[in-house]
Design a protein around this motif. Structure first.
Motif, mmCIF file in Angstrom:
data_model
loop_
_atom_site.group_PDB
_atom_site.id
_atom_site.type_symbol
_atom_site.label_atom_id
_atom_site.label_comp_id
_atom_site.label_asym_id
_atom_site.label_seq_id
_atom_site.Cartn_x
_atom_site.Cartn_y
_atom_site.Cartn_z
ATOM 1 N N GLU A 1 2.870 -26.947 -73.705
ATOM 2 C CA GLU A 1 1.441 -27.222 -73.754
ATOM 3 C C GLU A 1 0.675 -26.134 -73.007
ATOM 4 O OE1 GLU A 1 0.038 -29.613 -75.481
ATOM 5 O OE2 GLU A 1 2.024 -30.232 -76.181
ATOM 6 N N PRO A 2 -0.584 -25.889 -73.404
ATOM 7 C CA PRO A 2 -1.397 -24.914 -72.676
ATOM 8 C C PRO A 2 -1.530 -25.304 -71.209
ATOM 9 C CG PRO A 2 -2.429 -25.512 -74.761
ATOM 10 C CD PRO A 2 -1.272 -26.443 -74.573
ATOM 11 N N VAL A 3 -1.623 -24.309 -70.349
ATOM 12 C CA VAL A 3 -1.736 -24.536 -68.910
ATOM 13 C C VAL A 3 -3.204 -24.687 -68.552
ATOM 14 C CG1 VAL A 3 -1.250 -23.632 -66.631
ATOM 15 C CG2 VAL A 3 0.337 -23.196 -68.515
ATOM 16 N N GLU A 4 -3.577 -25.877 -68.042
ATOM 17 C CA GLU A 4 -4.941 -26.177 -67.626
ATOM 18 C C GLU A 4 -5.918 -25.802 -68.747
ATOM 19 O OE1 GLU A 4 -5.439 -24.300 -63.851
ATOM 20 O OE2 GLU A 4 -4.097 -25.668 -62.824
ATOM 21 N N ASP A 5 -6.904 -24.941 -68.444
ATOM 22 C CA ASP A 5 -7.912 -24.590 -69.450
ATOM 23 C C ASP A 5 -7.504 -23.393 -70.280
ATOM 24 O OD1 ASP A 5 -9.510 -26.650 -68.567
ATOM 25 O OD2 ASP A 5 -10.570 -25.407 -67.113
ATOM 26 N N ASP A 6 -6.313 -22.859 -70.030
ATOM 27 C CA ASP A 6 -5.859 -21.694 -70.790
ATOM 28 C C ASP A 6 -5.466 -22.133 -72.192
ATOM 29 O OD1 ASP A 6 -4.943 -19.335 -71.698
ATOM 30 O OD2 ASP A 6 -3.346 -19.071 -70.217
ATOM 31 N N GLU A 7 -6.040 -21.469 -73.204
ATOM 32 C CA GLU A 7 -5.776 -21.867 -74.583
ATOM 33 C C GLU A 7 -4.447 -21.318 -75.086
ATOM 34 O OE1 GLU A 7 -9.051 -20.660 -76.938
ATOM 35 O OE2 GLU A 7 -10.473 -22.050 -76.020
ATOM 36 N N THR A 8 -3.826 -20.404 -74.359
ATOM 37 C CA THR A 8 -2.567 -19.811 -74.801
ATOM 38 C C THR A 8 -1.405 -20.485 -74.092
ATOM 39 O OG1 THR A 8 -2.624 -18.107 -73.078
ATOM 40 C CG2 THR A 8 -3.675 -17.591 -75.185
ATOM 41 N N THR A 9 -0.293 -20.632 -74.781
ATOM 42 C CA THR A 9 0.920 -21.157 -74.162
ATOM 43 C C THR A 9 1.799 -19.986 -73.753
ATOM 44 O OG1 THR A 9 1.929 -21.321 -76.346
ATOM 45 C CG2 THR A 9 0.873 -23.296 -75.492
ATOM 46 N N GLN A 10 2.409 -20.120 -72.597
ATOM 47 C CA GLN A 10 3.217 -19.031 -72.060
ATOM 48 C C GLN A 10 4.596 -19.059 -72.708
ATOM 49 O OE1 GLN A 10 1.763 -16.669 -69.556
ATOM 50 N NE2 GLN A 10 0.269 -17.643 -70.866
ATOM 51 N N VAL A 11 4.661 -18.632 -73.935
ATOM 52 C CA VAL A 11 5.906 -18.697 -74.692
ATOM 53 C C VAL A 11 6.092 -17.402 -75.454
ATOM 54 C CG1 VAL A 11 5.742 -21.190 -74.992
ATOM 55 C CG2 VAL A 11 4.799 -19.692 -76.720
ATOM 56 N N VAL A 12 7.307 -17.230 -75.965
ATOM 57 C CA VAL A 12 7.587 -16.116 -76.858
ATOM 58 C C VAL A 12 7.258 -16.581 -78.276
ATOM 59 C CG1 VAL A 12 9.336 -14.536 -77.709
ATOM 60 C CG2 VAL A 12 9.397 -15.277 -75.342
ATOM 61 N N LEU A 13 6.136 -16.146 -78.791
ATOM 62 C CA LEU A 13 5.723 -16.516 -80.134
ATOM 63 C C LEU A 13 4.814 -15.424 -80.665
ATOM 64 C CD1 LEU A 13 4.660 -19.975 -81.436
ATOM 65 C CD2 LEU A 13 3.154 -18.035 -81.825
ATOM 66 N N TYR A 14 5.118 -14.945 -81.870
ATOM 67 C CA TYR A 14 4.349 -13.872 -82.482
ATOM 68 C C TYR A 14 3.588 -14.440 -83.680
ATOM 69 C CZ TYR A 14 7.835 -11.145 -79.911
ATOM 70 O OH TYR A 14 8.659 -10.633 -78.937
ATOM 71 N N SER A 15 2.375 -13.955 -83.923
ATOM 72 C CA SER A 15 1.608 -14.441 -85.059
ATOM 73 C C SER A 15 0.902 -13.289 -85.753
ATOM 74 C CB SER A 15 0.583 -15.493 -84.615
ATOM 75 O OG SER A 15 -0.372 -14.915 -83.745
ATOM 76 N N MET A 16 0.585 -13.486 -87.030
ATOM 77 C CA MET A 16 -0.106 -12.480 -87.833
ATOM 78 C C MET A 16 -0.749 -13.191 -89.017
ATOM 79 S SD MET A 16 0.176 -10.340 -90.761
ATOM 80 C CE MET A 16 -0.665 -8.818 -91.214
ATOM 81 N N SER A 17 -1.882 -12.705 -89.507
ATOM 82 C CA SER A 17 -2.566 -13.327 -90.634
ATOM 83 C C SER A 17 -3.123 -12.256 -91.559
ATOM 84 C CB SER A 17 -3.691 -14.245 -90.145
ATOM 85 O OG SER A 17 -4.650 -13.498 -89.416
ATOM 86 N N TYR A 18 -3.308 -12.635 -92.815
ATOM 87 C CA TYR A 18 -3.922 -11.733 -93.786
ATOM 88 C C TYR A 18 -4.435 -12.549 -94.967
ATOM 89 C CZ TYR A 18 -0.121 -12.124 -97.228
ATOM 90 O OH TYR A 18 0.758 -12.581 -98.170
ATOM 91 N N TYR A 19 -5.246 -11.912 -95.825
ATOM 92 C CA TYR A 19 -5.621 -12.514 -97.102
ATOM 93 C C TYR A 19 -5.639 -11.419 -98.155
ATOM 94 C CZ TYR A 19 -10.371 -10.882 -95.863
ATOM 95 O OH TYR A 19 -11.457 -10.132 -95.496
ATOM 96 N N ASN A 20 -5.615 -11.827 -99.407
ATOM 97 C CA ASN A 20 -5.542 -10.870 -100.503
ATOM 98 C C ASN A 20 -6.914 -10.299 -100.835
ATOM 99 O OD1 ASN A 20 -2.762 -11.141 -100.923
ATOM 100 N ND2 ASN A 20 -3.037 -12.915 -102.260
ATOM 101 N N PRO A 21 -6.980 -9.029 -101.234
ATOM 102 C CA PRO A 21 -8.259 -8.463 -101.693
ATOM 103 C C PRO A 21 -8.751 -9.213 -102.934
ATOM 104 C CG PRO A 21 -6.637 -6.734 -101.276
ATOM 105 C CD PRO A 21 -5.903 -8.037 -101.227
#
Length: 629
Positions: free
Chosen positions: A490-510
């Protein structure tokens, strides 16, 4: 936002009106005008500081990076129509306003950053004032209880003071001890070659009395133990023994200072070598991989044999094949049931006779033993089972849709990794040829390591052992396994990020014109790391990029070790995962419902780009003196 509106004064009335809408929205959201002070002033400056810090502490979490991005996005939607069409004056004014709004959002982020620091400073000041007041009260209570008029009372008071100071020093030492242990564990994982050479001595040349060994050697061999500050405060409680207590305390603290100095020297060297060095083609390897289903051919039934089952009790079925019927000889023949018309299959001791219409029987049937060898996962291909691929595309189960389990082992990526030690994954990108998105929908993927991490270190001394091995690259490496870093939480206090090893990426098509919303389309993965050649789906020319997509993430920043968004900076994962481990790849729509808006029916492969961080190449010499880490 009000500054941006003031910049818009004198511009086109259409632009000015659109800008005013964004200011109005912000005032309504926070219920205060943007041009007045937050709080009234009083005659008590400390109370003013406390009140302001309290209000800022409530307000600042609402003004995070996402808030300013939303403000800019909403404002952009209002102003965007005026950047084209109309006339040149309005176009120029709208574009100028957008630039000013972008700058003001950056100022907003700076405001939040410095506001948080201000709140922390005020809170610490209040804590210090409270501590000072408490200390005065404690000292007065001690003086009232013991008095300081006589030497005996002073000795008792001094013993209490020494006991308190000794406890505080032991607590500080324990914190340093635990932190140093964690730091050494981190060095063993992030700089495996350096740690194995300079602490364990299993590789290369270990110099005696080197800083890393002095810091971590006892933790590595299990001889480290915590020693609290010990001093007989009763026997040494006389006024004349203050010098003895001071000397003991100084000696104890000097030992802590030595440990701290060693940790600082090692940390600075490792940080500079691993995380701070300038990037080059040598220490920024990249892997372009393709995930595909095995696509095994169906069994044609010719491989098999006739199998006779174990005797069982069955009901006599006049419609089934019985004695005298043809025996099955191939996949097209049905099973033969032999009715024995007796109870000889029952145990001799059985007391329960067969019922009417029952008999012992056995089934004789054709059994397929089709064996198919799956393709071997070798760079650039990672193969998953056909069942796993079908589940990945199946929308009937939201829990498994868009999820694939993959593994990256050293033998799978020999060409791209054979020259490096200590390979860490710094970031990734993905693309799904054939995926169809609804209008305005964005695909997002997370890559989460979920197994033990393996680091490899090249050991030239293994040459005699590896002489007879066909693959010298794998034999010449020593493997070291580490428990994976946390992958949920779970996020720590008011921090929106979790201290974990997790990678993310996003895209959409033209779109159909090959363009993106407020972005330039770019090659997959980006210009300097484009996917080309015959492995594309469909294949392309060797030098021509296969695919184009739209993403707001600056993938070129991964060359420097951290992923950034074009509009919003992202700190990335808490730590870097070792390349060699198992992963869960999860893709879907960006919204709450992962299933809606993304159709994977025609996806036959996934392009996966991995940016790596290498501590050293296999032929780079390391020094244990912490001058060349």
């Amino acid at each position: 936002a009000s500054k941006a509106v003031s910049k818009a004064n004198g511009l086109s009335s259409d632009v000015r009106d659109a800008a005013g809408l964004s200011v109005k929205a912000m005032e309504e959201q926070f219920d205060w005008p943007s041009n007045v002070s937050l709080i009234p002033s009083s005659n008590d400056s400390l109370a003013d500081l406390s009140t302001l810090a309290f209000m800022l502490n409530d307000l600042l979490p609402k003004l995070g990076t996402g808030y300013w991005s939303e403000i800019y996005a909403n404002s952009g939607d209002m102003i965007e129509p005026y950047t084209t069409g109309y006339n040149t004056e309005i176009n120029v004014a709208a574009k100028k306003w957008l630039k000013q709004m972008r700058a003001q959002c950056d100022y907003g982020n700076d405001y939040v950053t410095h506001g948080v620091r201000f709140v922390a400073g005020v809170q610490q000041a209040l804590i210090n004032l409270a501590q000072e007041d408490a200390n005065k009260k404690v000292e007065k209570a001690i003086e009232d209880a013991f008095g300081i008029s006589s030497e005996a009372n002073f000795d008792t008071w001094a013993a209490e003071k020494k006991l308190l100071i000794g406890t505080q020093m032991s607590t500080m030492a324990l914190q340093l001890f635990v932190t140093t242990r964690q730091l050494c564990q981190s060095f063993a994982y992030q700089t495996t070659q350096l740690f194995q050479q300079c602490v364990v001595g299993s590789i290369g040349v270990k110099s005696l009395n080197n800083p890393l060994d002095e810091l971590c050697g006892a933790f590595s061999n299990g001889t480290a133990y915590f020693k609290p500050f010990e001093y007989d405060v009763v026997a040494g409680a006389s006024y004349g023994d203050l010098d003895g207590f001071t000397k003991e305390a100084k000696d104890y603290v000097e030992g802590l200072q030595t440990m701290f100095s060693q940790a600082t020297a090692v940390k600075e060297c490792v940080t500079k070598a691993v995380w701070g060095k300038g990037t080059s083609a040598i220490n920024r390897p990249f892997l372009s991989l393709i995930i595909r289903p095995e696509n095994l051919p169906p069994c044609n039934g010719t491989d098999g044999y006739v199998r006779t089952g174990e005797p069982v009790v069955c009901s006599i079925d006049s419609d089934a094949k019985s004695n005298g019927a043809p025996y099955p000889t191939g996949p097209d023949d049905g099973p033969l049931i032999e009715f024995w018309h007796n109870d000889s299959c029952l145990p001799n001791a059985s007391a329960a006779p067969l019922s009417s219409g029952e008999t012992c029987c056995q089934t004789i049937a054709w059994t397929n033993n089709c064996t198919r060898d799956p393709p071997e996962s070798k760079q650039p291909f990672i193969y998953v089972s056909d069942d796993a691929w079908a589940t990945f595309k199946d929308t009937s189960d939201a829990a498994t849709f868009g999820r694939l389990n993959i593994e990256i082992r050293p033998d799978m990526v020999v060409p791209g990794t054979k020259d490096y030690n200590d390979l860490l994954l710094r970031g990734f990108a993905f693309y799904m040829p054939g995926a169809v998105f609804e209008e305005g929908e964005t695909a997002i993927a997370t890559l989460t390591p979920n197994g033990q991490m393996q680091q490899r270190v090249y050991d030239k001394d293994r040459a005699p052992v590896c002489r007879d091995f066909g693959n010298q690259n794998l034999c010449m490496y020593r493997n070291f396994t580490f428990v994976a870093s946390p992958t949920d939480g779970e996020p720590v206090e008011d921090d929106e990020t979790t201290q974990v090893v997790l990678y993310s990426m996003s895209y959409y098509n033209p779109n159909s014109w090959g363009t993106c919303r407020r972005l330039m389309s770019q090659p997959v993965f980006y210009a300097d790391r484009a996917v080309t050649g015959p492995t594309c789906d469909p294949p392309s020319e060797d030098e021509k990029a296969c695919y184009q997509y739209c993403t707001d993430q600056d993938l070129s920043s991964l060359e420097d070790g951290n992923i950034r968004s074009v509009y919003v900076d992202s700190a990335g994962p808490f730590n870097f995962a070792a390349l060699f481990t198992s992963y869960v790849l999860e893709v879907g729509a960006r919204g709450v419902d992962r299933l809606s808006g993304v159709d994977l029916t025609n996806v036959e492969q996934i392009e996966l780009g991995l940016w790596l961080k290498s501590h050293t190449t296999i032929d780079a010499p390391l020094s244990c003196d912490m001058r060349n880490c």
